[in-house]
Structure formats: C-alpha cells, structure tokens
Scaffold this motif. Structure first.
Motif, PDB file in Angstrom:
ATOM      1  N   GLN A  17       0.800  -1.223   0.000  1.00  0.00           N
ATOM      2  CA  GLN A  17       0.000   0.000   0.000  1.00  0.00           C
ATOM      3  C   GLN A  17       0.836   1.277   0.000  1.00  0.00           C
ATOM      4  OE1 GLN A  17      -2.781  -0.289   3.258  1.00  0.00           O
ATOM      5  NE2 GLN A  17      -4.172  -1.557   2.067  1.00  0.00           N
ATOM      6  N   THR A  18       2.066   1.193  -0.486  1.00  0.00           N
ATOM      7  CA  THR A  18       2.942   2.363  -0.535  1.00  0.00           C
ATOM      8  C   THR A  18       3.696   2.388  -1.852  1.00  0.00           C
ATOM      9  OG1 THR A  18       3.264   2.225   1.858  1.00  0.00           O
ATOM     10  CG2 THR A  18       4.815   3.577   0.632  1.00  0.00           C
ATOM     11  N   VAL A  19       3.800   3.572  -2.434  1.00  0.00           N
ATOM     12  CA  VAL A  19       4.625   3.753  -3.627  1.00  0.00           C
ATOM     13  C   VAL A  19       5.552   4.946  -3.402  1.00  0.00           C
ATOM     14  CG1 VAL A  19       3.035   2.742  -5.296  1.00  0.00           C
ATOM     15  CG2 VAL A  19       2.837   5.157  -4.743  1.00  0.00           C
ATOM     16  N   SER A  20       6.717   4.892  -4.029  1.00  0.00           N
ATOM     17  CA  SER A  20       7.630   6.037  -4.043  1.00  0.00           C
ATOM     18  C   SER A  20       7.445   6.738  -5.376  1.00  0.00           C
ATOM     19  CB  SER A  20       9.081   5.582  -3.898  1.00  0.00           C
ATOM     20  OG  SER A  20       9.302   5.053  -2.627  1.00  0.00           O
ATOM     21  N   VAL A  21       7.230   8.052  -5.311  1.00  0.00           N
ATOM     22  CA  VAL A  21       6.952   8.834  -6.508  1.00  0.00           C
ATOM     23  C   VAL A  21       8.031   9.895  -6.668  1.00  0.00           C
ATOM     24  CG1 VAL A  21       5.271  10.303  -7.673  1.00  0.00           C
ATOM     25  CG2 VAL A  21       4.481   8.458  -6.204  1.00  0.00           C
ATOM     26  N   LEU A  22       8.663   9.932  -7.836  1.00  0.00           N
ATOM     27  CA  LEU A  22       9.679  10.922  -8.143  1.00  0.00           C
ATOM     28  C   LEU A  22       9.013  12.089  -8.860  1.00  0.00           C
ATOM     29  CD1 LEU A  22      12.844  11.394  -8.178  1.00  0.00           C
ATOM     30  CD2 LEU A  22      12.698  10.714 -10.560  1.00  0.00           C
ATOM     31  N   VAL A  23       9.064  13.271  -8.229  1.00  0.00           N
ATOM     32  CA  VAL A  23       8.464  14.473  -8.802  1.00  0.00           C
ATOM     33  C   VAL A  23       9.582  15.403  -9.233  1.00  0.00           C
ATOM     34  CG1 VAL A  23       7.006  16.475  -8.334  1.00  0.00           C
ATOM     35  CG2 VAL A  23       6.418  14.251  -7.354  1.00  0.00           C
ATOM     36  N   GLU A  24       9.536  15.816 -10.491  1.00  0.00           N
ATOM     37  CA  GLU A  24      10.569  16.689 -11.042  1.00  0.00           C
ATOM     38  C   GLU A  24       9.979  18.063 -11.308  1.00  0.00           C
ATOM     39  OE1 GLU A  24      12.290  16.777 -15.311  1.00  0.00           O
ATOM     40  OE2 GLU A  24      13.442  15.286 -14.197  1.00  0.00           O
ATOM     41  N   ARG A  25      10.735  19.089 -10.920  1.00  0.00           N
ATOM     42  CA  ARG A  25      10.297  20.449 -11.223  1.00  0.00           C
ATOM     43  C   ARG A  25      11.398  21.142 -12.005  1.00  0.00           C
ATOM     44  NH1 ARG A  25      11.835  24.652  -7.607  1.00  0.00           N
ATOM     45  NH2 ARG A  25      13.372  23.939  -6.091  1.00  0.00           N
ATOM     46  N   ARG A  26      11.008  22.035 -12.893  1.00  0.00           N
ATOM     47  CA  ARG A  26      11.953  22.777 -13.710  1.00  0.00           C
ATOM     48  C   ARG A  26      11.736  24.262 -13.492  1.00  0.00           C
ATOM     49  NH1 ARG A  26      12.109  19.600 -19.501  1.00  0.00           N
ATOM     50  NH2 ARG A  26      12.694  17.595 -18.628  1.00  0.00           N
ATOM     51  N   PHE A  27      12.836  24.978 -13.406  1.00  0.00           N
ATOM     52  CA  PHE A  27      12.740  26.418 -13.238  1.00  0.00           C
ATOM     53  C   PHE A  27      13.969  27.067 -13.858  1.00  0.00           C
ATOM     54  CE2 PHE A  27      14.951  24.709  -9.596  1.00  0.00           C
ATOM     55  CZ  PHE A  27      15.981  25.605  -9.352  1.00  0.00           C
ATOM     56  N   THR A  28      13.880  28.353 -14.104  1.00  0.00           N
ATOM     57  CA  THR A  28      14.995  29.104 -14.669  1.00  0.00           C
ATOM     58  C   THR A  28      15.856  29.651 -13.540  1.00  0.00           C
ATOM     59  OG1 THR A  28      13.618  29.736 -16.538  1.00  0.00           O
ATOM     60  CG2 THR A  28      15.614  30.999 -16.193  1.00  0.00           C
ATOM     61  N   HIS A  29      17.153  29.415 -13.628  1.00  0.00           N
ATOM     62  CA  HIS A  29      18.077  29.913 -12.616  1.00  0.00           C
ATOM     63  C   HIS A  29      18.061  31.447 -12.649  1.00  0.00           C
ATOM     64  CE1 HIS A  29      21.848  30.783 -10.547  1.00  0.00           C
ATOM     65  NE2 HIS A  29      21.753  29.555 -10.028  1.00  0.00           N
ATOM     66  N   PRO A  30      17.961  32.094 -11.481  1.00  0.00           N
ATOM     67  CA  PRO A  30      17.805  33.542 -11.471  1.00  0.00           C
ATOM     68  C   PRO A  30      19.002  34.319 -12.029  1.00  0.00           C
ATOM     69  CG  PRO A  30      18.029  32.680  -9.237  1.00  0.00           C
ATOM     70  CD  PRO A  30      17.896  31.505 -10.147  1.00  0.00           C
ATOM     71  N   VAL A  31      20.217  33.790 -11.911  1.00  0.00           N
ATOM     72  CA  VAL A  31      21.393  34.503 -12.405  1.00  0.00           C
ATOM     73  C   VAL A  31      21.836  33.978 -13.764  1.00  0.00           C
ATOM     74  CG1 VAL A  31      23.822  35.027 -11.940  1.00  0.00           C
ATOM     75  CG2 VAL A  31      22.170  35.019 -10.069  1.00  0.00           C
ATOM     76  N   LEU A  32      21.934  32.653 -13.886  1.00  0.00           N
ATOM     77  CA  LEU A  32      22.462  32.062 -15.119  1.00  0.00           C
ATOM     78  C   LEU A  32      21.438  31.962 -16.241  1.00  0.00           C
ATOM     79  CD1 LEU A  32      24.532  29.162 -13.518  1.00  0.00           C
ATOM     80  CD2 LEU A  32      25.305  31.442 -14.160  1.00  0.00           C
ATOM     81  N   LYS A  33      20.161  32.116 -15.920  1.00  0.00           N
ATOM     82  CA  LYS A  33      19.070  32.030 -16.908  1.00  0.00           C
ATOM     83  C   LYS A  33      19.047  30.692 -17.634  1.00  0.00           C
ATOM     84  CE  LYS A  33      18.105  36.271 -15.961  1.00  0.00           C
ATOM     85  NZ  LYS A  33      17.307  36.486 -14.769  1.00  0.00           N
ATOM     86  N   LYS A  34      19.497  29.658 -16.934  1.00  0.00           N
ATOM     87  CA  LYS A  34      19.527  28.317 -17.497  1.00  0.00           C
ATOM     88  C   LYS A  34      18.409  27.503 -16.847  1.00  0.00           C
ATOM     89  CE  LYS A  34      22.588  24.301 -17.550  1.00  0.00           C
ATOM     90  NZ  LYS A  34      23.899  23.783 -17.164  1.00  0.00           N
ATOM     91  N   THR A  35      17.793  26.601 -17.595  1.00  0.00           N
ATOM     92  CA  THR A  35      16.755  25.752 -17.035  1.00  0.00           C
ATOM     93  C   THR A  35      17.392  24.688 -16.152  1.00  0.00           C
ATOM     94  OG1 THR A  35      15.352  26.101 -18.965  1.00  0.00           O
ATOM     95  CG2 THR A  35      14.838  24.218 -17.573  1.00  0.00           C
ATOM     96  N   VAL A  36      16.931  24.620 -14.904  1.00  0.00           N
ATOM     97  CA  VAL A  36      17.485  23.700 -13.915  1.00  0.00           C
ATOM     98  C   VAL A  36      16.419  22.671 -13.566  1.00  0.00           C
ATOM     99  CG1 VAL A  36      18.541  23.516 -11.639  1.00  0.00           C
ATOM    100  CG2 VAL A  36      18.881  25.576 -12.989  1.00  0.00           C
ATOM    101  N   ARG A  37      16.836  21.404 -13.449  1.00  0.00           N
ATOM    102  CA  ARG A  37      15.917  20.335 -13.062  1.00  0.00           C
ATOM    103  C   ARG A  37      16.214  19.923 -11.634  1.00  0.00           C
ATOM    104  NH1 ARG A  37      16.317  15.922 -17.743  1.00  0.00           N
ATOM    105  NH2 ARG A  37      16.508  14.718 -15.851  1.00  0.00           N
ATOM    106  N   ARG A  38      15.193  19.922 -10.790  1.00  0.00           N
ATOM    107  CA  ARG A  38      15.317  19.448  -9.416  1.00  0.00           C
ATOM    108  C   ARG A  38      14.260  18.368  -9.212  1.00  0.00           C
ATOM    109  NH1 ARG A  38      19.733  21.263  -8.927  1.00  0.00           N
ATOM    110  NH2 ARG A  38      20.296  23.198  -7.908  1.00  0.00           N
ATOM    111  N   SER A  39      14.621  17.311  -8.499  1.00  0.00           N
ATOM    112  CA  SER A  39      13.660  16.236  -8.269  1.00  0.00           C
ATOM    113  C   SER A  39      13.625  15.883  -6.799  1.00  0.00           C
ATOM    114  CB  SER A  39      14.019  15.008  -9.105  1.00  0.00           C
ATOM    115  OG  SER A  39      15.299  14.547  -8.763  1.00  0.00           O
TER     116      SER A  39
END
Length: 79
Positions: A17-39
């Motif tokens: 009755q338990t699952v592990s779920v990997l959630v990924e979010r993407r955002f633009t780095h405030p200084v480098l203006k590069k898309t960063v992936r965090r999970s």
C-alpha cells in the motif's frame, strides 16, 4: 488552504500500500538564466496496490498516515 497536487513517476512499489513517486520540477536559474531540473521523492499511500513502476500518477496531500507518508495517490495520469 487547498491541498497540493503533484505529478510524478512511480519508482518503487515494493512495500504494501505504498509507492515512491519521483516528482521533477523545472525552473529558470535567477542569475544564469539556465533551465534547472530538481527532483524529490515522496512516499504515497496506494490503497489497492494499483500502481506499478514507471506509471505516471498524481498525488495529493493528506493527513499523516505513517512516519514518512503524507501523500496519497489521487489517480493514474494520462501520459
């Protein structure tokens, strides 16, 4: 305050009755203006053991069900 709903991929269903779920979010780095992936991994309650590894699911916040589980599977999302 509304409950948060997240979408992610099931990485493990080894426990009952338990699952592990990997959630990924993407955002633009405030200084480098590069898309960063965090999970982050969340442990979610799966009442009927319906989810398998690789499934895309939506999870919703709930009252604590155990030491680590604070989410439950809302539905299997359409990929």
């Amino acid at each position: 305050m509304p409950k948060r709903i997240l979408q992610g991929t099931v990485t493990s269903n080894a426990n009952a009755q338990t699952v592990s779920v990997l959630v990924e979010r993407r955002f633009t780095h405030p200084v480098l203006k590069k898309t960063v992936r965090r999970s982050k991994k969340y442990r979610a309650h799966d009442e009927n053991n319906a989810c398998n590894v690789g499934d895309v699911v939506r999870i919703i916040e709930c009252a604590p069900r155990s030491k680590t589980k604070r989410w439950e599977v809302l539905q299997a999302a359409e990929a």
